[in-house]
Enzyme design. Structure first.
Site, PDB file in Angstrom:
ATOM      1  N   ARG A  33       0.854  -1.210   0.000  1.00  0.00           N
ATOM      2  CA  ARG A  33       0.000   0.000   0.000  1.00  0.00           C
ATOM      3  C   ARG A  33       0.886   1.255   0.000  1.00  0.00           C
ATOM      4  O   ARG A  33       0.605   2.232  -0.709  1.00  0.00           O
ATOM      5  CB  ARG A  33      -0.937  -0.008   1.220  1.00  0.00           C
ATOM      6  CG  ARG A  33      -2.003  -1.114   1.130  1.00  0.00           C
ATOM      7  CD  ARG A  33      -3.052  -0.971   2.215  1.00  0.00           C
ATOM      8  NE  ARG A  33      -2.567  -1.199   3.575  1.00  0.00           N
ATOM      9  CZ  ARG A  33      -2.561  -2.380   4.201  1.00  0.00           C
ATOM     10  NH1 ARG A  33      -3.030  -3.461   3.606  1.00  0.00           N
ATOM     11  NH2 ARG A  33      -2.106  -2.482   5.447  1.00  0.00           N
ATOM     12  N   LYS A 122     -11.714  14.847   6.387  1.00  0.00           N
ATOM     13  CA  LYS A 122     -12.875  14.401   5.603  1.00  0.00           C
ATOM     14  C   LYS A 122     -13.711  13.403   6.391  1.00  0.00           C
ATOM     15  O   LYS A 122     -13.167  12.558   7.101  1.00  0.00           O
ATOM     16  CB  LYS A 122     -12.415  13.738   4.306  1.00  0.00           C
ATOM     17  CG  LYS A 122     -13.576  13.233   3.443  1.00  0.00           C
ATOM     18  CD  LYS A 122     -13.118  12.317   2.317  1.00  0.00           C
ATOM     19  CE  LYS A 122     -13.564  10.886   2.583  1.00  0.00           C
ATOM     20  NZ  LYS A 122     -13.366   9.988   1.424  1.00  0.00           N
ATOM     21  N   GLU A 163     -18.959  15.264   3.625  1.00  0.00           N
ATOM     22  CA  GLU A 163     -19.325  14.494   2.430  1.00  0.00           C
ATOM     23  C   GLU A 163     -20.554  13.593   2.634  1.00  0.00           C
ATOM     24  O   GLU A 163     -20.420  12.427   3.010  1.00  0.00           O
ATOM     25  CB  GLU A 163     -18.127  13.629   1.984  1.00  0.00           C
ATOM     26  CG  GLU A 163     -18.415  12.819   0.724  1.00  0.00           C
ATOM     27  CD  GLU A 163     -17.259  11.901   0.302  1.00  0.00           C
ATOM     28  OE1 GLU A 163     -16.233  11.845   1.004  1.00  0.00           O
ATOM     29  OE2 GLU A 163     -17.395  11.240  -0.733  1.00  0.00           O
ATOM     30  N   LYS A 205     -18.419  18.175   0.022  1.00  0.00           N
ATOM     31  CA  LYS A 205     -18.088  17.204  -1.028  1.00  0.00           C
ATOM     32  C   LYS A 205     -19.357  16.420  -1.330  1.00  0.00           C
ATOM     33  O   LYS A 205     -19.960  15.832  -0.440  1.00  0.00           O
ATOM     34  CB  LYS A 205     -16.957  16.279  -0.569  1.00  0.00           C
ATOM     35  CG  LYS A 205     -16.590  15.227  -1.608  1.00  0.00           C
ATOM     36  CD  LYS A 205     -15.234  14.574  -1.295  1.00  0.00           C
ATOM     37  CE  LYS A 205     -15.002  13.371  -2.190  1.00  0.00           C
ATOM     38  NZ  LYS A 205     -13.661  12.805  -2.014  1.00  0.00           N
TER      39      LYS A 205
HETATM   40  P1  13P Z   1     -14.705   8.300  -5.467  1.00  0.00           P
HETATM   41  O1  13P Z   1     -14.340   9.478  -6.306  1.00  0.00           O
HETATM   42  O2  13P Z   1     -14.060   7.023  -5.877  1.00  0.00           O
HETATM   43  O3  13P Z   1     -16.188   8.188  -5.257  1.00  0.00           O
HETATM   44  O4  13P Z   1     -14.072   8.547  -4.027  1.00  0.00           O
HETATM   45  C1  13P Z   1     -14.086   9.806  -3.496  1.00  0.00           C
HETATM   46  C2  13P Z   1     -14.080   9.737  -2.029  1.00  0.00           C
HETATM   47  O5  13P Z   1     -13.238  10.308  -1.382  1.00  0.00           O
HETATM   48  C3  13P Z   1     -15.149   8.983  -1.358  1.00  0.00           C
HETATM   49  O6  13P Z   1     -15.165   9.300   0.004  1.00  0.00           O
END
Ligand code: 13P
Length: 327
Positions: A33, A122, A163, A205
């Site tokens: 990773r 986030k 998000e 987001k």
């Molecule tokens: P995706 O663009 O693959 O949906 O992932 C963005 C992301 O940070 C999801 O939390």
């Protein structure tokens, strides 16, 4: 939210990355990773179109050539961020719905992450669309958690990326996605306001407004752009510092084409940009195949995708730009 730049979401948990690695037959270990993230993050001129990277707990503690990853990014003018939610679990009593966990001990973890170099955070909630979903209870519980997360982040001097992701899975129509996205955002902003979160010092987001991936009627790109902007204007306060779009399972090119159509409206309400995970990494991951010898090809693929999305943010993406792929 610098013009023409976006955020690379490289915050897959070890178990999610394991799934992605399986597709290319690479064993997922802490070392593999790290190697993969090192390939992505040492892409030459990554900062041409990337101004931030979302890391996760393991990655923020790793190093590239002896340089801690947050310092490595800072040196390139890229802001390091960190995913701080603890993933989703089933919401008790509400079949098919999820609640995001991770508030316990968050204050202490934020202090550690700030110390390690993170400057933004986030938290992702997932909203499932179905005939009777989402429920009000699911929206409210996730919104409360996001507001507490955002308030804690601001208290710690970190910019929260909030998000609430409305999942693409299902047969629902574009109109239904718009309705759910709007309601989810309204509930989220009510909770943020109640918890005195500074909207200017946060980023939203969100997904683009799209028909479900199994819906036989998919809207054209112009309609997607119009409906997405209409929904955001109705539900996201103008004070919000910026809005980032997730890719949510769209193909790389579809995500770029739609981002371009949205940004081509040059809506002055908020800065708009991208924060893609899969739609920035898919080709790069395929090119890499777990082999150091493929690092250059993987980096070229990432630089190309990031560059196309950088153009899209300015509404300047074209088929010619897509073709001009050095990879
Ligand atoms: P995706 O663009 O693959 O949906 O992932 C963005 C992301 O940070 C999801 O939390």
């Amino acid at each position: 939210m610098t013009g023409g730049k976006g955020v690379l979401a490289a915050d897959e948990s070890p178990s999610t990355l394991e799934k992605r690695f399986k597709a290319i037959a690479v064993l997922s270990t802490e070392a593999s990773r790290r190697d993969y993230r090192a390939v992505l993050l040492s892409t030459p001129r990554l900062n041409d179109a990337i101004s931030g990277v979302i890391l996760q707990d393991e990655t923020i503690r790793q190093a590239i050539g002896g340089v801690p990853i947050p310092a490595w990014l800072e040196a390139q003018g890229i802001v390091p961020g960190i995913k701080v939610d603890g993933g989703t679990v089933d919401l008790a009593h509400f079949a098919g719905e999820k609640i995001t966990q991770g508030l316990d001990g968050l204050r202490g973890r934020l202090a550690v992450y700030r110390q390690l170099g993170a400057r933004f955070t986030k938290w992702r909630a997932v909203i499932t669309v179905g005939e009777v979903l989402p429920t009000r209870a699911c929206l409210a519980a996730n919104a409360r958690a996001m507001a507490l997360f955002a308030a804690r982040s601001q208290e710690a001097g970190l910019v929260p990326v909030v998000e609430p992701e409305v999942l693409m899975d299902g047969r629902h129509t574009l109109a239904r996605c718009e309705e759910v996205t709007r309601e989810a955002l309204e509930v989220v902003f009510a909770a943020l306001s109640e918890h005195r979160v500074s909207l200017e010092a946060m980023v939203l987001k969100t997904g683009m407004v799209l028909a479900g991936s199994d819906c036989p009627r998919q809207a054209d790109v112009g309609t997607v752009a119009e409906v997405t902007l209409r929904c955001l204007r109705r539900a996201a306060p103008a004070a919000v510092g910026g809005i980032l779009f997730l890719s949510g399972g769209q193909t790389e090119v579809a995500a770029t084409v739609r981002l371009n159509a949205i940004c081509a409206h040059h809506d002055p309400t908020w800065p708009l940009s991208f924060s893609f995970g899969r739609a920035l990494q898919e080709s790069a991951l395929k090119a890499w195949q777990g082999l150091a010898a493929n690092a250059g090809a993987a980096q070229a693929a990432l630089r190309h995708r990031a560059g196309c999305n950088g153009l899209a943010v300015r509404g300047k993406y074209t088929a010619e730009a897509e073709q001009a792929n050095e990879a």
